[in-house]
Design an enzyme around this catalytic site. Structure first.
Site: not given
Ligand code: SF4
Length: 369
Positions: A44, A213
């Site tokens: 990360e 969307c």
């Protein structure tokens, strides 16, 4: 669609379609083959600002060199920065080192599983904490990295720059997160942004969220997210000295730990002032910063390099030490090293190019002899 009029049914459909897509199309990434928080944390941090394909070899080498958190904590900062060399944004490496020391001392080398404890570690913000805790412990904590901001901005056709709507985007990421499968959901959302809803030319036809969307339905997906007007980056001209002494050793110095590229080694130099030649600049800077007199010789190489907020042109000159004792006026440490030894020191990317040019010059000189 807006966050406010998103129905439970729509949320459920969005979760289901994304997870089905991820089961078939999700990427097989090395840090997804484990639930150990340590390698997930490393990945990360490396993935902040850096693409997956660049990160993978660094991640694999890192875990060979530092197989546990305590090994990172016990290592010298220089060793950690050397392992980080070339990844850029070195504050990440320094913070990883500091955080490993905190985890070792306070949590007996076990990475914490509580959000507030994770957020208190150096170098870990909200999205990184969410990424680690969802991936390692399957905790329902949302994320909002650059890719996710782009996907969500398009999903609701956000009419403003994402940085002006962060609380709305975080709320949307929270609302969409599947509480039963947070690990897979967050990973799927990252993959959607990285592989389908890409910065340019999003592949809406193949997208599992195209049915909902707003940007796609309005055919404005290529115009979103709205961007800030870009302003040209400031440009600095820097004179750099590669100083040889009579034994053929080269002077390098270590930058102060707090600032840009902190803790890394470099060839000394500084900004070329208006009305100053590069030779005058190099001579002045070395006297001011290191306290020695040098004779400035020929140009070795000129390097253009871009950082996030500015560009630099490094004009690098070969120089000869003349007199004085080197002092750490604007750096933390100074060493005279041979060209062979220099590889042991972590250096910024532009300085690696100087080392390559020096080795090439050395090789050509040896051919002539
Ligand atoms: S439909 Fe297109 S714009 Fe919308 S989320 Fe999918 S890829 Fe992105």
């Amino acid at each position: 669609m807006t966050l406010n009029n998103l129905t439970d049914l729509q949320v459920e459909q969005l979760r289901r379609s994304l997870l089905q897509w991820y089961n078939k199309q999700g990427r097989d990434l090395p840090w997804r083959r484990t639930t150990d928080p340590y390698p997930i944390w490393v990945s990360e941090i490396m993935l902040q600002q850096t693409q997956v394909k660049t990160v993978i070899p660094y991640y694999e080498r890192w875990l060979i060199q530092f197989s546990t958190i305590s090994q990172v904590a016990q290592a010298e900062l220089q060793t950690v920065l050397k392992a980080w060399e070339g990844l850029g944004y070195y504050a990440r490496g320094r913070n990883l080192h500091k955080a490993a020391q905190v985890v070792t001392q306070i949590y007996e080398s076990r990475f914490p599983d509580q959000l507030e404890k994770v957020l208190a570690l150096p170098g870990i913000g909200r999205t990184t904490a969410g990424g680690i805790l969802s991936a390692a412990f399957n905790q329902p904590i949302s994320i909002l990295d650059g890719n996710v901001k782009r996907v969500l901005s398009r999903l609701i056709a956000l009419p403003v720059i994402p940085t002006e709507a962060l609380s709305e985007l975080w709320a949307l990421s929270d609302r969409l997160l599947d509480p039963d499968q947070p690990r897979d959901f967050n990973q799927a959302l990252m993959d959607l942004g990285a592989t389908v809803c890409t910065r340019s030319q999003p592949n809406c036809v193949e997208c599992p969220w195209n049915f909902a969307c707003e940007a796609y339905n309005k055919k404005i997906q290529n115009q979103l997210p709205i961007r800030k007007m870009s302003v040209p980056l400031p440009h600095k001209r820097i004179g750099v000295a590669v100083i040889f002494n009579d034994e053929g050793l080269i002077l390098i110095d270590r930058r102060p730990e707090g600032g840009l590229l902190g803790g890394l080694w470099e060839f000394p130099g500084g900004k070329i002032e208006p009305n100053e030649t590069v030779e005058q600049c190099v001579e002045r800077e070395i006297l001011e910063e290191i306290g020695i007199a040098i004779a400035v010789g020929e140009n070795l190489i000129t390097i253009d390099h871009a950082y996030t907020h500015f560009r630099v042109t490094l004009q690098v000159h070969l120089c000869r030490y003349v007199s004085g004792t080197p002092q750490t006026i604007e750096c933390d440490e100074i060493r005279w090293v041979s060209l062979d030894e220099i590889d042991q020191f972590p250096v910024p990317k532009a300085n690696s190019q100087i080392i390559t040019a020096l080795k090439e010059r050395d090789r050509l000189n040896n051919l002539v002899k």
